[in-house]
Design an enzyme around this catalytic site. Sequence first.
Site, PDB file in Angstrom:
ATOM      1  N   TYR A  16     -73.229  35.222 -11.584  1.00  0.00           N
ATOM      2  CA  TYR A  16     -73.205  34.613 -12.547  1.00  0.00           C
ATOM      3  C   TYR A  16     -74.243  33.393 -11.734  1.00  0.00           C
ATOM      4  O   TYR A  16     -72.993  32.226 -11.873  1.00  0.00           O
ATOM      5  CB  TYR A  16     -71.957  34.486 -12.921  1.00  0.00           C
ATOM      6  N   TRP A  54     -71.383  29.339 -17.290  1.00  0.00           N
ATOM      7  CA  TRP A  54     -70.243  29.867 -17.982  1.00  0.00           C
ATOM      8  C   TRP A  54     -69.299  29.444 -19.128  1.00  0.00           C
ATOM      9  O   TRP A  54     -69.099  28.181 -18.328  1.00  0.00           O
ATOM     10  CB  TRP A  54     -69.400  31.180 -17.433  1.00  0.00           C
ATOM     11  N   GLN A  85     -66.008  31.776 -25.792  1.00  0.00           N
ATOM     12  CA  GLN A  85     -65.142  32.320 -24.862  1.00  0.00           C
ATOM     13  C   GLN A  85     -63.348  31.425 -25.265  1.00  0.00           C
ATOM     14  O   GLN A  85     -63.400  30.796 -25.709  1.00  0.00           O
ATOM     15  CB  GLN A  85     -65.249  32.274 -23.512  1.00  0.00           C
ATOM     16  N   ASP A 135     -63.183  40.868 -20.236  1.00  0.00           N
ATOM     17  CA  ASP A 135     -64.410  41.614 -20.477  1.00  0.00           C
ATOM     18  C   ASP A 135     -63.160  43.231 -20.793  1.00  0.00           C
ATOM     19  O   ASP A 135     -63.309  44.282 -21.971  1.00  0.00           O
ATOM     20  CB  ASP A 135     -65.151  41.930 -19.957  1.00  0.00           C
ATOM     21  N   GLU A 157     -63.270  36.647  -6.351  1.00  0.00           N
ATOM     22  CA  GLU A 157     -63.237  36.227  -8.190  1.00  0.00           C
ATOM     23  C   GLU A 157     -61.339  36.805  -8.496  1.00  0.00           C
ATOM     24  O   GLU A 157     -60.986  36.339  -9.291  1.00  0.00           O
ATOM     25  CB  GLU A 157     -64.096  37.576  -8.067  1.00  0.00           C
TER      26      GLU A 157
END
Length: 442
Positions: free
Chosen positions: A37, A41, A116, A180, A414
């Site tokens: 990434y 974000w 988001q 997601d 993560e």
Amino acid sequence: MTTDSNKLQEEAVKILQDNWVQVDEGSGFTKPAADVYPYQWNWDSGFSAIGWRHIDIQRAMTEIETLFSGQWKNGFLPHVIFHIPSDNYFPNETFWQVQDTSDQAPEGMETSGMTQPPIHSISVWKVFETLEKTDSELALDWLELMYPKLLSLHTYLYRQRDQGNTGLITIYHPWESGMDNSPRWDTPLKNISIKEKALYERRDTGFVDARFRPSNANYDTYVYLAEKMREAGYDDEKLRQVHPFQVEDVFFSSVLHLANGYLLRIADTLNENTEEITTWQQRFRENINTRCQDRSNGLFYDRDLLSGKLLKENTIAAMSPLIGGDMNEEEVENLFDTLDEKLFCGEGSCRATLLPSTSLFSNKFTPDRYWRGPVWINTNWLMLDGLENAGADEYASGLRNNLINLLENHGIWEYYNPETLEGIGAEHFSWSAALAVDILTS
Ligand code: 9WN
């Protein structure tokens, strides 16, 4: 702090420092993880700032300001901002083409065209609280700088994404939910027939084992839906008429409700008018139970606006009102009792463990695939914040200890397999590091 906590703190600080990207003298951001990434974000930055405030307050402020430099003219805050080029990720700015597609895009900034979960009022308030301890004047100036941007974001969401004036927000893509490939989206995605499959190359699976990421079939639909959003010019009116994925997201709406509480504190501190914010809070409170709650089990679900049906999947989102922060202790108790009845983690175990992204008793539960089972630190941290705000101290302290134990014993990843607690996905993940620092320091 114990020796283990000190070790965790050191490791977390190092991760945040390593993942920091200086864009120019006055701007910079924390990329979510080193390779997979590379960009800024949206909600990741909100979480990173919450950690940075304990380490380097200037970075916390810069992180948020840099994120909001990508805010659109109508208040919309994109899910990714492309400050620097990278070939590591698809889709990047050449896919979104926001400058050619929408007159609302910010001058000269490349961004995505979806949003988001809006956690940023929470981040701004927490950064303010820390800054206030050392420089109250600067803290107030900063709050004044950020308040109109936050207000504009919340206003956009209630004006453009609250289709039924219910305080419940519509999302147009699973990526907008932040979760997601959650089973929450299986039914609406199944109803979408891809007219023409796009030619594209996934980059994410070059860095993270494909077993842990969403499937290729999911990806085809994600790309198709994103293309449809681009074709509609990222225009909410148009999307409402033609888009094949429109879901009232109970988690997104609850995060916004929690964020309203923080926005209200900001407005009060600045002596701003709070009437609109309290109207939003009222709207949510009036509708969350009637529109989202399943009376048979007490859990809360998303609603597919195209079929009108509730999407009854037992995921962490089914407990969203816990993060809204205004349930009383009895309501919290009731929700936990419901969960204990083998609906989520199994009898009694919800108090002792962390909440997985999908119920262990769901037939969709997959312990190591992304949002279909693993434990994520940010969703548990949001629960913790909501429980603390509700004064549900017993649950909050249980959750806090379990988060610290997981991070100390299994490292900063993560996400985590809820059965083995093994860390998976991207290593050295920023929001897990930032929230570790926050939990250890607050
Ligand atoms: C798509 C960055 C983001 C998080 C999301 C998480 C994942 C992206 C992806 O990574 O989404 O936005 O490529 O899978 O689901 O919550 O913000 O960490």
